[in-house]
Design a protein around this motif. Structure first.
Motif, PDB file in Angstrom:
ATOM      1  N   ASN A  11      -0.117 -16.133 -22.012  1.00  0.00           N
ATOM      2  CA  ASN A  11       0.595 -16.786 -20.907  1.00  0.00           C
ATOM      3  C   ASN A  11       1.833 -15.988 -20.536  1.00  0.00           C
ATOM      4  O   ASN A  11       2.696 -15.762 -21.385  1.00  0.00           O
ATOM      5  CB  ASN A  11       1.032 -18.194 -21.324  1.00  0.00           C
ATOM      6  CG  ASN A  11       0.026 -19.232 -20.902  1.00  0.00           C
ATOM      7  OD1 ASN A  11      -0.837 -18.981 -20.067  1.00  0.00           O
ATOM      8  ND2 ASN A  11       0.131 -20.404 -21.483  1.00  0.00           N
ATOM      9  N   LEU A  12       1.930 -15.599 -19.274  1.00  0.00           N
ATOM     10  CA  LEU A  12       3.049 -14.776 -18.833  1.00  0.00           C
ATOM     11  C   LEU A  12       4.047 -15.584 -18.014  1.00  0.00           C
ATOM     12  O   LEU A  12       3.659 -16.391 -17.167  1.00  0.00           O
ATOM     13  CB  LEU A  12       2.542 -13.620 -17.946  1.00  0.00           C
ATOM     14  CG  LEU A  12       1.386 -12.775 -18.484  1.00  0.00           C
ATOM     15  CD1 LEU A  12       0.960 -11.752 -17.431  1.00  0.00           C
ATOM     16  CD2 LEU A  12       1.801 -12.077 -19.775  1.00  0.00           C
ATOM     17  N   GLY A  13       5.326 -15.317 -18.259  1.00  0.00           N
ATOM     18  CA  GLY A  13       6.382 -15.809 -17.363  1.00  0.00           C
ATOM     19  C   GLY A  13       6.963 -14.587 -16.684  1.00  0.00           C
ATOM     20  O   GLY A  13       7.365 -13.641 -17.359  1.00  0.00           O
ATOM     21  N   ALA A  29       1.727 -17.815 -15.815  1.00  0.00           N
ATOM     22  CA  ALA A  29       1.938 -19.257 -15.960  1.00  0.00           C
ATOM     23  C   ALA A  29       3.065 -19.749 -15.065  1.00  0.00           C
ATOM     24  O   ALA A  29       3.042 -20.893 -14.609  1.00  0.00           O
ATOM     25  CB  ALA A  29       2.252 -19.583 -17.413  1.00  0.00           C
ATOM     26  N   LEU A  75      10.409 -21.515 -18.940  1.00  0.00           N
ATOM     27  CA  LEU A  75       9.386 -20.642 -19.534  1.00  0.00           C
ATOM     28  C   LEU A  75       8.626 -21.400 -20.620  1.00  0.00           C
ATOM     29  O   LEU A  75       7.396 -21.331 -20.703  1.00  0.00           O
ATOM     30  CB  LEU A  75      10.045 -19.391 -20.136  1.00  0.00           C
ATOM     31  CG  LEU A  75      10.590 -18.361 -19.128  1.00  0.00           C
ATOM     32  CD1 LEU A  75      11.518 -17.363 -19.823  1.00  0.00           C
ATOM     33  CD2 LEU A  75       9.447 -17.615 -18.429  1.00  0.00           C
ATOM     34  N   HIS A 108       6.098 -23.973 -19.519  1.00  0.00           N
ATOM     35  CA  HIS A 108       4.819 -23.401 -19.089  1.00  0.00           C
ATOM     36  C   HIS A 108       4.153 -22.579 -20.199  1.00  0.00           C
ATOM     37  O   HIS A 108       3.228 -21.826 -19.941  1.00  0.00           O
ATOM     38  CB  HIS A 108       5.020 -22.534 -17.838  1.00  0.00           C
ATOM     39  CG  HIS A 108       5.467 -23.333 -16.655  1.00  0.00           C
ATOM     40  ND1 HIS A 108       4.593 -24.009 -15.843  1.00  0.00           N
ATOM     41  CD2 HIS A 108       6.699 -23.605 -16.177  1.00  0.00           C
ATOM     42  CE1 HIS A 108       5.272 -24.649 -14.900  1.00  0.00           C
ATOM     43  NE2 HIS A 108       6.551 -24.421 -15.076  1.00  0.00           N
ATOM     44  N   ALA A 147       5.067 -19.972 -21.776  1.00  0.00           N
ATOM     45  CA  ALA A 147       5.075 -18.512 -21.617  1.00  0.00           C
ATOM     46  C   ALA A 147       5.218 -17.854 -22.995  1.00  0.00           C
ATOM     47  O   ALA A 147       6.072 -18.234 -23.789  1.00  0.00           O
ATOM     48  CB  ALA A 147       6.218 -18.087 -20.712  1.00  0.00           C
ATOM     49  N   VAL A 163       7.476 -12.509 -21.535  1.00  0.00           N
ATOM     50  CA  VAL A 163       8.286 -12.551 -20.320  1.00  0.00           C
ATOM     51  C   VAL A 163       8.289 -11.148 -19.710  1.00  0.00           C
ATOM     52  O   VAL A 163       8.629 -10.172 -20.385  1.00  0.00           O
ATOM     53  CB  VAL A 163       9.734 -12.992 -20.634  1.00  0.00           C
ATOM     54  CG1 VAL A 163      10.576 -13.031 -19.360  1.00  0.00           C
ATOM     55  CG2 VAL A 163       9.738 -14.362 -21.318  1.00  0.00           C
TER      56      VAL A 163
END
Ligand code: GRF
Length: 219
Positions: free
Chosen positions: A20-22, A49, A93, A96, A98, A101
């Motif tokens: 999952n990326l922020g 995300a 973050l 979601h 994350a 980052v």
């Protein structure tokens, strides 16, 4: 950079499939777009995300919305200090989930709060072959210095400005008649290749940080 700013020895980088990326942006968001496209096209096992901007006018926010990705703005001027501002970003973050980052044209120096909450999990793209030309207008700096080769770098973020361990770089020759615009455009093409690749390495747990060196594990 001093060792205490970068305690990254003999450790694997936390990762997982469908990472999952922020993504933090401040402007145009073309790197964000390259990452979204790589995720949606199944080229990298990751998902964007949430996209967060410090600037409500950032075009990157619209790009996120077009892909139904939550796009959130936190303006530093609304917070009493940097720590409070960054704590809001951290909360978003985490909301979601994350795990990594990615700074993508995020025009602020990352502070202690973000670094503490995402140790070894913040990366950045910079338009030069670091450690040459850190900071603003790296392409202009390269032209002014007269180098014949420049490029771009994806690196882990530490407390310094563009100083963290380097994950991947791509070289771009400088042409005699280059302007800041033409050089930036050719570097940007490479940025859009190496940023998703760096994320892929992390998502597949391919990276090992040993001091300043980031090693690519064999498949
Ligand atoms: C890129 O050149 C990146 O290397 C630098 O800021 C620029 C952002 O461009 N950190 P974009 O917003 O991704 O189009």
């Amino acid at each position: 950079m001093t060792n205490d700013k970068c305690q990254m020895t003999n450790e694997s980088v936390p990762s997982g499939h469908n990472l999952n990326l922020g993504i933090l942006v401040s402007g145009r968001g073309s790197n964000l777009q390259a990452i979204i496209d790589a995720c949606e096209g199944g080229k990298i096992p990751a998902k964007v995300a949430v996209v967060i901007s410090n600037d409500p006018a950032a075009a990157g926010l619209e790009r996120a919305k077009k892909h139904n990705i939550p796009a959130v703005v936190f303006e530093p001027k609304n917070y009493k200090d940097k720590n409070t501002y960054e704590l809001e970003i951290v909360k978003e973050l985490k909301k979601h989930n994350a795990q990594l980052v990615c700074l993508a044209g995020y025009m602020r120096i990352v502070g202690a709060v973000l670094l503490e909450h995402f140790p070894r999990r913040i990366i950045n793209i910079h338009p030069s072959l670091l450690p040459s030309f850190p900071g603003l207008r790296a392409q202009r700096q390269a032209l002014d210095h007269g180098v014949t080769v420049t490029g771009c770098t994806v690196h882990f973020v530490d407390a310094g400005c563009d100083t963290g361990p380097i994950i991947i770089q791509s070289a771009v020759p400088v042409k005699e008649n280059d302007t800041e615009e033409t050089l930036s455009a050719r570097i940007l093409e490479q940025e859009h290749q190496i940023y998703p690749l760096a994320i892929e390495f992390i998502a597949k747990d391919r990276l090992k940080i040993e001091g300043r060196r980031v090693k690519l594990k064999k498949m």
